[in-house]
Design a protein around this motif. Structure first.
Motif, PDB file in Angstrom:
ATOM      1  N   ASN A  79      -4.950  11.620  -0.978  1.00  0.00           N
ATOM      2  CA  ASN A  79      -5.868  10.934   0.341  1.00  0.00           C
ATOM      3  C   ASN A  79      -7.298  10.459  -0.019  1.00  0.00           C
ATOM      4  N   ALA A  88      -4.696   2.762   4.584  1.00  0.00           N
ATOM      5  CA  ALA A  88      -5.658   3.118   3.446  1.00  0.00           C
ATOM      6  C   ALA A  88      -6.046   1.946   2.701  1.00  0.00           C
ATOM      7  N   PHE A 108       0.534   5.283   4.655  1.00  0.00           N
ATOM      8  CA  PHE A 108      -0.819   4.967   4.038  1.00  0.00           C
ATOM      9  C   PHE A 108      -0.888   3.420   4.227  1.00  0.00           C
ATOM     10  N   ASN A 136      -7.721   7.413   2.975  1.00  0.00           N
ATOM     11  CA  ASN A 136      -6.743   7.351   3.918  1.00  0.00           C
ATOM     12  C   ASN A 136      -7.467   7.754   5.378  1.00  0.00           C
ATOM     13  N   SER A 184      -7.095   7.035  -2.003  1.00  0.00           N
ATOM     14  CA  SER A 184      -6.735   5.646  -0.978  1.00  0.00           C
ATOM     15  C   SER A 184      -7.732   5.851   0.000  1.00  0.00           C
ATOM     16  N   ARG A 229       0.844  -1.073   0.003  1.00  0.00           N
ATOM     17  CA  ARG A 229       0.043   0.079   0.058  1.00  0.00           C
ATOM     18  C   ARG A 229       0.741   1.306  -0.181  1.00  0.00           C
ATOM     19  N   ASN A 230       1.917   1.332   0.964  1.00  0.00           N
ATOM     20  CA  ASN A 230       2.603   2.611   0.870  1.00  0.00           C
ATOM     21  C   ASN A 230       3.458   2.607  -0.549  1.00  0.00           C
ATOM     22  N   GLY A 285      -5.717   9.994   6.987  1.00  0.00           N
ATOM     23  CA  GLY A 285      -5.348  11.236   6.021  1.00  0.00           C
ATOM     24  C   GLY A 285      -5.895  12.767   6.578  1.00  0.00           C
TER      25      GLY A 285
END
Length: 521
Positions: free
Chosen positions: A357, A391, A388, A362, A360, A204-205, A365
């Protein structure tokens, strides 16, 4: 065994004095040949290795050995990671078709990712201070770093995970900071080994940082790694750049006494201990709902320079700048291009930050790990984005799993949470000019960087590399968490492939919802 059918062929004829009764016998072949697979039905080879197909043996009761007549459908590209299926077929002279057999060939690369070995010389890695250790880093079986590091555990809630994340510095032989270009990243001394744990897709990141960079917004560079500490394999990690001021990272000027307008890096984050005090942070004029009398006002933390390195004059300047922005945003003339909020902020950076943001969804976020920066003589910019792992539908609270809600409305979903989203975003969306610019940018990105094909191809490529490097297998043998809930998972897949499919489907649904939602703002 062949089956023989007697077929009577009747010859009718007329002649003087009688009729014939001869009945010739014809044998029909109705039994198909048999295929026998030589070797295993699933074969794994290293990328670049020559693949020698063991093939099959084919035999027929009537025609005998038909091995040379076997047709092979499919091919194996040993230079490209992936799963290949070979299908073997044959038929005999009578046209009987054998039951086809298949062989799966998996092309892998056990050294695809950085291979990292860390030796702490008997010491225990703790959360501050950094301890001396030795690190060897290899790429494609070649050593790219072999020297000292200072290493410590990093993170907040993630410190409770079995799989820790680490911050480290490259050190020289005297234990002093030393700039080094790890993994072909721009040289620096401060680095991170992020260990994805509750994010079982492991990506994810990496995914969101890549998208940010392709949009022209710096985010930390990333490189998948496999880390061993003191001889113990610790799983899949991501080598990352630490967030800091640097011409190749957050490119703001070094703050000097003779020009207090920049550069600064400020963040909104959880406040614990000393960070709560006015020496280390300052407060918004408003709470998350835009109320000046609210008790839960947003806290802004000094990231660069360190709070203790800021003069009173510098603190007063940056606090005043933020307060001026918020007051302009709250005013009746907030949409005025000259005297409204645009006087203070770089609007395109706010739009891109919003898109990343929201794309995703997040759950952290806008309110946690939210960085901003201001360079000398310039306006306030949002970013870089950071953190994230919760997220893309990986949180089971405050609607973090949904694809059809706005992330910036977090305060409405969880009004009692102590970490709130600034009122800025809801107010900005009241400005037709901001909305128009947002819609145009979204349309532009959907035609390239954020097209469904490009985003989903990234997910597919990362998952293939992780699978066909055998890194997934090694990681989840070490941390047996597939099929188990880890806070705050919304979805729990029984296999890695299920985790990736969930992520892929979630992203597709999210982008399609945003198409309509942004158009209707």
């Amino acid at each position: 065994m062949k089956v023989y059918l007697w077929v009577a062929v009747v010859f009718l004829f007329s002649c003087s004095g009688g009729s014939g009764d001869s009945q010739p016998k014809v044998t029909l072949d109705t039994t198909p040949p048999q295929l026998i697979l030589n070797g295993e039905d699933i074969v794994s080879i290293q990328q670049g290795e020559t693949f020698n197909d063991a093939g099959v043996t084919a035999n027929d009761d009537v025609d005998g050995d038909l091995t040379s007549a076997v047709l092979v459908e499919g091919e194996v590209d040993a230079n490209v990671l992936g799963k290949y299926v070979l299908t073997y077929k044959v038929s005999d002279a009578a046209g009987n078709i054998a039951t086809a057999l298949t062989r799966t060939v998996i092309v892998v690369n056990d050294s695809l990712f950085l291979q990292v070995s860390i030796d702490t010389h008997g010491a225990t890695i703790v959360d501050e201070p950094k301890i001396l250790a030795s690190m060897q880093m290899m790429s494609a079986n070649e050593t790219i770093y072999d020297g000292n590091i200072g290493i410590e555990i990093r993170g907040s809630s993630s410190q409770s995970f079995d799989k820790k994340s680490y911050g480290f510095e490259t050190w020289d032989s005297d234990g002093e900071d030393m700039n080094f270009a790890l993994a072909n990243f721009p040289e620096e001394e401060d680095w991170i080994f992020y260990g994805p744990f509750s994010d079982k897709s492991l990506m994810r990141n990496v995914l969101i940082y890549q998208l940010s960079n392709e949009m022209g917004r710096y985010a930390t560079r990333t490189e998948f790694s496999e880390v061993t500490i003191n001889g113990e394999y610790r799983g899949v990690y991501v080598l990352m750049e630490k967030m800091k001021r640097d011409k190749n990272r957050v490119d703001v000027s070094k703050l000097k006494d003779d020009d207090i307008t920049g550069g600064y890096i400020i963040k909104i984050d959880k406040t614990t201990g000393e960070a709560v005090g006015t020496d280390f942070s300052f407060s918004s004029l408003y709470d998350g709902f835009g109320e000046s009398g609210g008790t839960q006002k947003i806290k802004f933390l000094y990231e660069y320079p360190d709070a203790e390195d800021l003069s009173d004059q510098q603190k007063a300047y940056i606090q005043g700048y933020y307060h001026g922005f918020e007051q302009a945003l709250k005013s009746n003339q907030f949409t005025d291009a000259t005297n409204g909020y645009q006087k203070y902020i770089d609007v395109p950076s706010f739009i891109d930050f919003f898109i990343l943001n929201e794309l995703s969804h997040n759950v952290d976020g806008f309110r946690i790990s939210t960085f901003m920066h201001k360079d000398k003589g310039e306006k306030l910019k949002m970013g870089p984005i950071w953190d994230f792992n919760l997220a893309f539908g990986n949180a089971d609270y405050c609607r973090g799993e949904t694809t059809d809600d706005w992330a910036y409305k977090f305060n409405e979903y969880c009004p009692n949470d102590l970490s709130r989203v600034p009122f800025w975003w809801a107010r900005l969306l009241e400005d037709p000019a901001f909305v128009t610019a947002l819609q145009a940018r979204w349309t532009e990105l959907r035609g390239n960087v954020l097209s469904e094909a490009k985003v989903q191809s990234k997910i597919a490529a990362h998952s293939a590399n992780l699978i066909y490097s055998n890194a997934v297998q090694r990681n989840f043998e070490t941390f047996d968490v597939l099929g188990s809930y880890l806070w705050p998972n919304f979805f729990v897949g029984n296999t890695y492939e299920e985790e990736v499919d969930y992520l892929d489907d979630w992203v597709l649904q999210r982008m399609q919802w945003m198409d309509t939602a942004i158009a209707n703002l």
